[in-house]
Enzyme design. Sequence first.
Site, PDB file in Angstrom:
ATOM      1  N   GLU A  41       0.963  -1.249   0.075  1.00  0.00           N
ATOM      2  CA  GLU A  41       0.040  -0.120   0.051  1.00  0.00           C
ATOM      3  C   GLU A  41       0.484   1.504  -0.095  1.00  0.00           C
ATOM      4  O   GLU A  41       0.244   2.225  -0.201  1.00  0.00           O
ATOM      5  CB  GLU A  41      -1.020   0.137   1.164  1.00  0.00           C
ATOM      6  CG  GLU A  41      -0.127   0.201   2.519  1.00  0.00           C
ATOM      7  CD  GLU A  41      -1.285   1.001   3.576  1.00  0.00           C
ATOM      8  OE1 GLU A  41      -2.620   0.988   3.135  1.00  0.00           O
ATOM      9  OE2 GLU A  41      -0.882   1.253   4.478  1.00  0.00           O
ATOM     10  N   HIS A  70      -4.510   2.773   2.953  1.00  0.00           N
ATOM     11  CA  HIS A  70      -3.713   3.877   1.733  1.00  0.00           C
ATOM     12  C   HIS A  70      -4.532   3.022   0.339  1.00  0.00           C
ATOM     13  O   HIS A  70      -3.969   3.439  -0.456  1.00  0.00           O
ATOM     14  CB  HIS A  70      -2.604   3.987   1.710  1.00  0.00           C
ATOM     15  CG  HIS A  70      -1.907   4.903   2.624  1.00  0.00           C
ATOM     16  ND1 HIS A  70      -2.586   6.215   3.263  1.00  0.00           N
ATOM     17  CD2 HIS A  70      -0.865   4.606   3.427  1.00  0.00           C
ATOM     18  CE1 HIS A  70      -1.780   6.519   4.223  1.00  0.00           C
ATOM     19  NE2 HIS A  70      -0.762   5.502   4.514  1.00  0.00           N
TER      20      HIS A  70
END
Length: 297
Positions: A41, A70
């Site tokens: 991420e 994220h």
Amino acid sequence: MSIRIVMLGDIVGTAGRLALAQCMPALRERYQPNLVIANAENAANGSGLTPALHSKLAAMGIDGMTLGDHVYKKKEIMRTLEEDPTLIRAANLPASAAGRGWMRLTPTTSVAAGGERGPSVYVITLLGRVFMNLPVNHPFEVIEQVLSQLPSRESIVLVEMHAEATSEKVAMGWYLNGRVAAVLGTHTHIPTADARILPAEPQHGRPGGSPTLGAAGGTAYITDLGMTGPYDSILGRRIDRVLHHMTTSMHAPYDVAEGNPRVCGVSIDVNETSLRATAIERIDMPADVTKPPFTSG
């Protein structure tokens, strides 16, 4: 026989990707994993993942990738999340969120064993709720739902707990102890020293008198895998920028750092019959920035 799974901590920026590219051959030679999984991420400049980077990481030998808070920072990843079964978001996001909450991977056993297929490996990611900003559903309730819905009960299950609070990660480890092969913490980017196989615990009971679900032991656990990224940093970001903000309260862009890139995570051995972990070992491999792919020569 056993299945060996390597799980790597959050890949952070260019330094993390280059370190992974350089260290992957040595990692595979040393640990001989049947599967390599990574949290990706932070791969795109420290926040999010793009389809192009997803393809590059897969080409390096990452069999499955997870995303945390994220997950949607790069909107172009939406289609990949919907179409690629080896890329998942957290299972406790709302049901309407793009992507799937678990993946099924099929490890290949050693060549000596004839290349036969071992048991399926299900990977589930959960987001914590303590000190986290992204609204999510109750992780303890959601994991019960997901476990009950998995197509096969005779499989290896690995749970990634992507959370800020160490207490929430530890709690999930004990909650699932004896019911899954591993509970592995991510998100805080600092490798912890508590990698172990959780022991069987007595049935202490839960509020309301119901028995403790996780008690049989055999679950590999670590509070945080650390990151695959630059360790001369503050959680992967440039030291000067973060200190400027912390000491003055003035805005400073948290650019991704570059110094001391390392590949961190764990190697887990799981018995194919019991589907429980028998060993866990921390991985901490330094990259050499004087050699390719850090240099062009």
